[in-house]
Design a protein around this motif. Sequence first.
Motif, short mmCIF file in Angstrom:
data_model
loop_
_atom_site.label_atom_id
_atom_site.label_comp_id
_atom_site.label_asym_id
_atom_site.label_seq_id
_atom_site.Cartn_x
_atom_site.Cartn_y
_atom_site.Cartn_z
N GLY A 83 -86.74 8.31 30.22
CA GLY A 83 -87.91 7.63 30.76
C GLY A 83 -87.65 6.75 31.96
N LEU A 84 -86.41 6.67 32.45
CA LEU A 84 -86.14 5.85 33.63
C LEU A 84 -86.76 6.47 34.87
CD1 LEU A 84 -83.99 4.65 31.62
CD2 LEU A 84 -82.59 4.21 33.64
N LYS A 85 -87.07 5.62 35.86
CA LYS A 85 -87.66 6.08 37.11
C LYS A 85 -86.88 5.49 38.29
CE LYS A 85 -92.41 6.33 35.30
NZ LYS A 85 -93.81 5.83 35.49
N LYS A 86 -87.06 6.13 39.45
CA LYS A 86 -86.44 5.59 40.66
C LYS A 86 -86.98 4.19 40.92
CE LYS A 86 -85.69 9.94 43.16
NZ LYS A 86 -85.99 10.70 44.39
N GLY A 87 -86.08 3.29 41.31
CA GLY A 87 -86.48 1.92 41.57
C GLY A 87 -86.25 0.99 40.40
N ASP A 88 -86.01 1.56 39.20
CA ASP A 88 -85.68 0.72 38.05
C ASP A 88 -84.36 0.00 38.28
OD1 ASP A 88 -87.95 1.51 36.74
OD2 ASP A 88 -86.95 2.90 35.36
N GLU A 89 -84.23 -1.19 37.74
CA GLU A 89 -82.96 -1.92 37.81
C GLU A 89 -82.34 -1.94 36.42
OE1 GLU A 89 -81.05 -6.32 38.83
OE2 GLU A 89 -83.17 -5.92 39.25
N LEU A 90 -81.15 -1.36 36.31
CA LEU A 90 -80.44 -1.33 35.03
C LEU A 90 -79.83 -2.71 34.78
CD1 LEU A 90 -79.40 0.32 32.59
CD2 LEU A 90 -77.41 0.93 33.99
N LEU A 91 -80.23 -3.33 33.69
CA LEU A 91 -79.77 -4.70 33.38
C LEU A 91 -78.61 -4.71 32.40
CD1 LEU A 91 -83.26 -6.44 32.99
CD2 LEU A 91 -81.78 -6.41 35.01
N SER A 92 -78.67 -3.85 31.37
CA SER A 92 -77.62 -3.86 30.35
C SER A 92 -77.63 -2.53 29.61
CB SER A 92 -77.82 -5.01 29.37
OG SER A 92 -78.98 -4.79 28.57
N ILE A 93 -76.52 -2.26 28.90
CA ILE A 93 -76.40 -1.09 28.03
C ILE A 93 -76.01 -1.60 26.65
CG2 ILE A 93 -75.29 1.15 27.65
CD1 ILE A 93 -74.62 1.24 30.59
N ASP A 94 -76.83 -1.29 25.65
CA ASP A 94 -76.62 -1.77 24.28
C ASP A 94 -76.49 -3.29 24.25
OD1 ASP A 94 -76.71 0.79 23.25
OD2 ASP A 94 -74.53 1.08 23.32
N GLY A 95 -77.25 -3.94 25.13
CA GLY A 95 -77.25 -5.40 25.15
C GLY A 95 -76.07 -6.01 25.89
N LYS A 96 -75.18 -5.18 26.45
CA LYS A 96 -74.00 -5.69 27.14
C LYS A 96 -74.25 -5.72 28.65
CE LYS A 96 -70.89 -3.69 23.69
NZ LYS A 96 -70.50 -4.98 23.09
N LYS A 97 -74.02 -6.88 29.25
CA LYS A 97 -74.13 -7.03 30.69
C LYS A 97 -72.81 -6.53 31.30
CE LYS A 97 -78.09 -9.38 30.79
NZ LYS A 97 -79.31 -8.92 31.47
N ILE A 98 -72.85 -5.39 31.95
CA ILE A 98 -71.63 -4.80 32.51
C ILE A 98 -71.54 -5.16 33.99
CG2 ILE A 98 -70.37 -2.66 32.91
CD1 ILE A 98 -71.75 -1.51 30.47
N GLN A 99 -70.41 -5.77 34.36
CA GLN A 99 -70.30 -6.36 35.69
C GLN A 99 -69.82 -5.39 36.77
OE1 GLN A 99 -67.88 -9.88 35.72
NE2 GLN A 99 -68.42 -10.44 37.82
N TYR A 100 -68.92 -4.46 36.40
CA TYR A 100 -68.32 -3.59 37.40
C TYR A 100 -68.53 -2.11 37.07
CZ TYR A 100 -66.01 -7.86 38.91
OH TYR A 100 -65.78 -9.13 39.35
#
Length: 447
Positions: A244-261
């Motif tokens: 369901g993601l679309k172009k322009g979405d900003e990915l914030l986290s995966i499984d609640g984890k903020k991934i920095q790099y």
Amino acid sequence: MEILIKVSQFLLSLSILVVLHELGHFVFAKLFKARVEKFYMFFNPGFSLFKYKKGDTEYGIGWIPLGGYVKISGMIDESMDKEQMALPPEPYEFRSKPAYQRLLIMVGGVLVNFILAFAIYIAVLFAWGDEYLPAENVKYGYVCDSLAQSIGLQNGDKILELDHQKQVRYTDILTNILLNNPKSMQVDRDGSLIDIVIPSTFVPDLLAKSSKGFSMSPVITPRIPLNPFIVAGFSDESVAKIAGLKKGDELLSIDGKKIQYFDEYLAYLQSNKGKVVTLEVKRDDTTHEFNATLGDDALLGISMKPYNHFEFAAIEYSFLEAIPAGINKGVDKLQSYLKQFKLIFSSETKGYKSIGGFGTIASIFPGFWDWHAFWNLTAFLSIILAIMNILPIPALDGGHVMFLLYEIITRRKPGEKFMEYAQIGGMVLLFGLLIFANANDIMKAFN
């Protein structure tokens, strides 16, 4: 299409270098009134793709793109024209000319290659300047592969010095390790300065790893931050798009984890191959969650909007400034390539295993047409062609130069029979090396 573009650039570069190299022989031959019977780009056993004759010279294009040749009357070369050599020498023949003239005719091609390389570097610096990533501006540190980690490096380390010598350019680090054999590197790790010993096995291991591909293995690469991770596009079978993601979405986290790099992002996905992951995204100032099932490749199938996270250095040159800068760059490339011969013949590094043929050379060109890269690579290949041709191997220019120097010093000409056998031996050696280099390419392609 990418392969076609690489091959096209390689063939264009090779054509330029071959024609100008042979032109060097041609000009000196004409200057000393030696008859040139043929001037060919590429070899033409059996037939030519194109030919025409003007005066005493036949100009043409052969069908085997392995180089080119100028056939000069009265010279023992790859044509092995024994009938002509059996006749009394004529004034217009190569063998009738003084030794110094024959020497200049033979070094003419190599001389043109060196001049061409310097001229190209001057033109490139004048047209594009010099842009590079300073080592000190790799502010997020490096991503280190298993080989780099085996000597003690960690992801995020900032390599500052080699043997306490500051590294100016990021790309100089591996080159200096490979060619200058430093014993240690000085690394900034989370604000602390530490020394890491570079073991003697690192260079052989690096060459062995690189020999499996067609270029130097990127054991260290600048670390790229994820923030912000804006979705720019999707692959054909993107699991993120299905979720369901679309172009322009900003990915914030995966499984609640903020991934920095970015390397941490790939590692986390890999550790969850085949599993369902929850993607938290921001869309129109609203936060949403989507569940995506990772496949065997453990990828989401999304591309990130590019951001320039690094500050590059740029130097612009006037034409007069570009001349010494281009010559210095050519000299640096020449010295660098000469140092690589130590690696090829070293029993420790076994650099001969990384020798490549036409596939390796073609692969160094980018998969898109880039004139800046094209001319830089053509200049470097011109230096390589000059060095390879001046090697004292019969059948190469350097072999003829070696025998001419012997003649000048001893005042005795090598016998024509000896020259015939030497030419045959040199050609056998060169074809053997050609087969070995291209066999290495084939092995790399299947490994």
